[in-house]
Design an enzyme around this catalytic site. Sequence first.
Site, PDB file in Angstrom:
ATOM      1  N   ASP A 259      46.870 -29.340  -7.919  1.00  0.00           N
ATOM      2  CA  ASP A 259      47.279 -28.379  -8.949  1.00  0.00           C
ATOM      3  C   ASP A 259      48.370 -28.983  -9.832  1.00  0.00           C
ATOM      4  O   ASP A 259      49.412 -28.371 -10.080  1.00  0.00           O
ATOM      5  CB  ASP A 259      47.752 -27.076  -8.303  1.00  0.00           C
ATOM      6  CG  ASP A 259      47.791 -25.931  -9.315  1.00  0.00           C
ATOM      7  OD1 ASP A 259      47.200 -26.083 -10.414  1.00  0.00           O
ATOM      8  OD2 ASP A 259      48.411 -24.894  -9.017  1.00  0.00           O
TER       9      ASP A 259
ATOM     10  N   GLY B  17      54.087 -16.010  -6.187  1.00  0.00           N
ATOM     11  CA  GLY B  17      55.228 -15.152  -5.995  1.00  0.00           C
ATOM     12  C   GLY B  17      56.355 -15.508  -6.939  1.00  0.00           C
ATOM     13  O   GLY B  17      56.193 -16.330  -7.837  1.00  0.00           O
TER      14      GLY B  17
ATOM     15  N   VAL C 130      60.194 -16.735  -8.094  1.00  0.00           N
ATOM     16  CA  VAL C 130      61.168 -17.780  -7.778  1.00  0.00           C
ATOM     17  C   VAL C 130      62.540 -17.309  -8.247  1.00  0.00           C
ATOM     18  O   VAL C 130      62.693 -16.827  -9.364  1.00  0.00           O
ATOM     19  CB  VAL C 130      60.807 -19.102  -8.473  1.00  0.00           C
ATOM     20  CG1 VAL C 130      61.768 -20.196  -8.055  1.00  0.00           C
ATOM     21  CG2 VAL C 130      59.378 -19.501  -8.142  1.00  0.00           C
TER      22      VAL C 130
ATOM     23  N   LEU D  96      63.963 -16.748 -11.655  1.00  0.00           N
ATOM     24  CA  LEU D  96      63.749 -17.937 -12.477  1.00  0.00           C
ATOM     25  C   LEU D  96      62.381 -17.919 -13.123  1.00  0.00           C
ATOM     26  O   LEU D  96      62.178 -18.432 -14.201  1.00  0.00           O
ATOM     27  CB  LEU D  96      63.852 -19.195 -11.618  1.00  0.00           C
ATOM     28  CG  LEU D  96      65.230 -19.627 -11.159  1.00  0.00           C
ATOM     29  CD1 LEU D  96      65.099 -20.824 -10.239  1.00  0.00           C
ATOM     30  CD2 LEU D  96      66.095 -19.980 -12.355  1.00  0.00           C
ATOM     31  N   GLY D  97      61.454 -17.350 -12.404  1.00  0.00           N
ATOM     32  CA  GLY D  97      60.108 -17.362 -12.956  1.00  0.00           C
ATOM     33  C   GLY D  97      59.126 -16.855 -11.933  1.00  0.00           C
ATOM     34  O   GLY D  97      59.484 -16.452 -10.819  1.00  0.00           O
ATOM     35  N   GLN D  98      57.884 -16.862 -12.354  1.00  0.00           N
ATOM     36  CA  GLN D  98      56.841 -16.369 -11.490  1.00  0.00           C
ATOM     37  C   GLN D  98      55.811 -17.465 -11.327  1.00  0.00           C
ATOM     38  O   GLN D  98      55.198 -17.905 -12.287  1.00  0.00           O
ATOM     39  CB  GLN D  98      56.200 -15.134 -12.126  1.00  0.00           C
ATOM     40  CG  GLN D  98      55.128 -14.526 -11.265  1.00  0.00           C
ATOM     41  CD  GLN D  98      55.097 -13.018 -11.407  1.00  0.00           C
ATOM     42  OE1 GLN D  98      55.630 -12.456 -12.369  1.00  0.00           O
ATOM     43  NE2 GLN D  98      54.503 -12.350 -10.449  1.00  0.00           N
ATOM     44  N   GLY D  99      55.650 -17.892 -10.084  1.00  0.00           N
ATOM     45  CA  GLY D  99      54.645 -18.910  -9.834  1.00  0.00           C
ATOM     46  C   GLY D  99      53.341 -18.236  -9.447  1.00  0.00           C
ATOM     47  O   GLY D  99      53.216 -17.018  -9.482  1.00  0.00           O
ATOM     48  N   GLY D 100      52.388 -19.041  -9.079  1.00  0.00           N
ATOM     49  CA  GLY D 100      51.094 -18.502  -8.710  1.00  0.00           C
ATOM     50  C   GLY D 100      51.187 -17.610  -7.494  1.00  0.00           C
ATOM     51  O   GLY D 100      50.416 -16.666  -7.328  1.00  0.00           O
TER      52      GLY D 100
END
Length: 800
Positions: free
Chosen positions: A629, A516, A518, A510-514
């Site tokens: 954040d 790791g 997702v 789904l995406g890349q968070g800070g």
Amino acid sequence: MKKLIEDIPYLLVLASLLSILKSSNATDTISTTQILRDGDTLVSSGGFFELGFFSPGDSKNRYVGIWYKNIPGKTVVWVANKEIPVTSISGILKIIEPGILVLLNDTNNIIWSSKMTRVAQTPIVQLLDSGNLVLREVNDNDQENFLWQSFDYLGNTFLPNMNCGWNYATGIESYLSSWKSGEDPAPGNFTLHLDPTGYPQIFIKRGNTTTCRIGNWNGVRFSGATDVRGKRSLYGLIIMNKNKTYYREDVLDRLVISRITLSQNGVMQRWRWVVVGTREWVNFQILPVDICDTYKFCGAYSSCNVTKSPACACLSSFVPKDPKGWIVENWSNGCIRRTPLNCKSDVFLKYSGIKLPDSRYSWFNESMMLKECEVACLKNCSCMAYTQLDISTERGGCLFWYGDLIDMRDLPVDGQDIYTRMAPSELCKNISKLAVDSKGKRRKILISSLTSLIGVVLLGLSSMLYFWKREKNDPNGKTEGSSSKDIELPLFDLSTISKATNNFSINNKLGQGGYGLVYKGTLEDGQDIAVKRLSETSMQGLDEFKNEVMCIAKLQHRNLVKLLRCYIQGEEKMLVYEYMPNKSLDFILFDKTKSRLLDWPKRFHIINGVARGLMYLHQDSRMRIIHRDLKASNILLDTNMNPRISDFGLARSFGGNEIEAKTGRVVGTQGYMSPEYVIDGLFSLKSDVFSFGVLVLEIAWILYKEERSQELVDTCPDDSQYVNEVLRSIHVGLLCVQKYPGDRPNMSSVVFMLGNEGVLPEAKQPGFFTERDVFPAESSTSTSAANLSCKMTITLPEGR
Ligand SMILES: *[C@@H]1O[C@H](CO)[C@@H](O)[C@H](O)[C@H]1NC(C)=O
Ligand SMILES: *[C@@H]1O[C@H](CO)[C@@H](O)[C@H](O)[C@H]1NC(C)=O
Ligand SMILES: *[C@@H]1O[C@H](CO)[C@@H](O)[C@H](O)[C@H]1NC(C)=O
Ligand SMILES: *[C@@H]1O[C@H](CO)[C@@H](O)[C@H](O)[C@H]1NC(C)=O
Ligand SMILES: *[C@@H]1O[C@H](CO)[C@@H](O)[C@H](O)[C@H]1NC(C)=O
Ligand SMILES: *[C@@H]1O[C@H](CO)[C@@H](O)[C@H](O)[C@H]1NC(C)=O
Ligand SMILES: *[C@@H]1O[C@H](CO)[C@@H](O)[C@H](O)[C@H]1NC(C)=O
Ligand SMILES: *[C@@H]1O[C@H](CO)[C@@H](O)[C@H](O)[C@H]1NC(C)=O
Ligand SMILES: *[C@@H]1O[C@H](CO)[C@@H](O)[C@H](O)[C@H]1NC(C)=O
């Protein structure tokens, strides 16, 4: 017979057994060889109801009627010879050839008879425990085959299991008629009908004139009625097929004795016999309640509220059709749209807490979902509004209106939502009453002053970005404040998660968070999940991880994302959240095409939701939590575009009054961080307020940036609610990004300021102009400060 006895309240059974023993002339059937004389009674098998001769009030006339056997005071629920009484006490009820029940007066004339449907072999008459008097073949107990039944011929009383409505096969309409007076059961001036046109509704009429529309059954109650509080012991239902359309009520609690009556002056009343204590009939529903229940009282597109003056008010976005008449309180012409529809690109505005309008010109589908209603309604230009048909279930169907919406009233608690078709420009013209009056002037000042400030703030943001880049490399920080309480969340095993995410397939990413990647996953039971897999090299250590898990697990708020599960094994750490189909806010906000779809009402909804979520974190949850954040990519959007704050990896919970703390390591996201945090490492609730302010400015300002400002100015006059809300949000945003934390409002003030009219405090200088601040040359070409053309005059707000 035994079965029937079980069907009635035991108290009454006991009582009736005693009374049956006492009365010698009571019988349970009338057969061809038996007659019922005045003084005799016919008792239902369970002893619940009784039929016999009676005189209403002080009258000397004799009528054949049915009443509750064990309720004192002879509450008559049905009368046979309503119009022609027996004038002496020598009336006789008997069955005659070829199967008719007749009432004879003392000169042996038939003054009343049951209707004959067919020739009967061995007819008998029996009173059932429901209160239904039936004529049937002795061996045929099938209620579909009754030769005749009293339930087809209603009087002024509606009992459970009776049908009110139309039998198309026989052409008989069953409806209630009021009595002429307390002493004369002949039909009076009022009737109560089920009108099957469109979607079935209940009407009270005087002759041919509708006096009151009680409305349609919405699965729980009539749309125009307040809910009957307390335990729901009745179950209403509409039966619709080719052969009939009926309304019927079933009693769920067998101890409940309930009836509806129509009074001589046209009032529907619902009564319940209170068995314990007082032993009396308690009236717990009356319709009409007040003048607002008078049919069409306010005309079309107008809603009635007696406590308001004037009582009728056009729905927002509608104006009186005949303004002169409206002023002199002639509301019969109702209201019309301020902006005509243009069919194709129309939108729907939701009005809440109202009695649904007359549904005679409507269409319905019982199996659709609310979401589908809008699409369906939009397809047909004559569809004016829709709502959920049955509010008792999620898949409650749709009800569509094709015509003017008439006969509405305010029902703040028990009213429903109706989604009304509107020209698209009306979305921004929704004027609340408060916004129309004297405040125009102030707003103009605000427009110019706020827009100027925003330019400054966003310039500041980009300079902050630059500043951040210089200060960023400070790796010797250590996490602090993590406690090691047990994690109470259910754990998942790795294979479940692997399977759900297709073995962490790249297609599921789904995406890349800070911290790791997702992934999207689907559990075996079909539930969609989002799996946050923390990379081994992530900045988030075990403490932070546990911290996040603990925090979120304890927090419950509809604007916070819900953590479902977690997984910890060695280096592998994973968090499983509800899946949010609309991703995060930044996906939409910073995408040129997508952000166009995010209209102001949705944006305002998001701002408000985030504010409430943050207020909960700061003040309402058991712990005091600073998110640290907050940014667009940490605001997830659920199916209904409700914002959900996510990513609590940096959150800290504070005990007691500790509201500020110092950290050696500055973490967070550039641009959203407050100056005191970036510079001195000080974080507090007010640092979150700062980040919130930036977020609000992004959400509100980008609306302008996408050249919608012109659209806004073109379509909306200055006094529109839309502009008002945008400016208000921007103003609140500016208050949140003030330089000194002490100047910034707390989140509950923010929530209040967003939701209420009223003068806002003047915003001081935003928090970017510290001595160490620099205005780098790049700022003019960097992200947000670019393209900020402001067409309005720039002045700073003056003090009030
Ligand atoms: C009985 O009913 C008939 C027909 O309605 C009527 O003509 C007659 O007067 C009645 N008899 C008495 C005693 O009321
Ligand atoms: C029914 O209406 C008529 C005509 O308006 C009136 O005279 C009569 O009193 C009304 N009856 C009742 C029971 O209210
Ligand atoms: C009521 O309407 C019906 C049918 O439209 C008509 O036959 C009847 O005369 C009307 N009655 C009155 C009192 O207007
Ligand atoms: C309607 O009535 C007809 C004839 O009595 C019957 O055959 C049919 O099954 C009925 N339909 C429904 C839906 O009850
Ligand atoms: C209200 O307005 C309608 C339509 O203009 C008119 O027919 C009616 O007579 C008016 N009623 C009163 C009480 O003035
Ligand atoms: C119009 O705005 C007011 C005030 O914000 C709100 O209460 C009302 O529900 C809105 N109406 C619609 C149809 O959205
Ligand atoms: C009602 O809606 C469902 C789902 O959209 C659809 O399958 C069905 O055909 C509709 N029924 C009618 C009568 O239009
Ligand atoms: C729109 O709905 C109305 C009422 O149901 C119907 O008469 C009309 O044919 C529909 N129009 C279209 C284009 O479907
Ligand atoms: C009528 O309006 C008032 C003021 O807006 C509101 O507080 C009240 O709940 C409304 N009452 C009803 C019965 O609609």
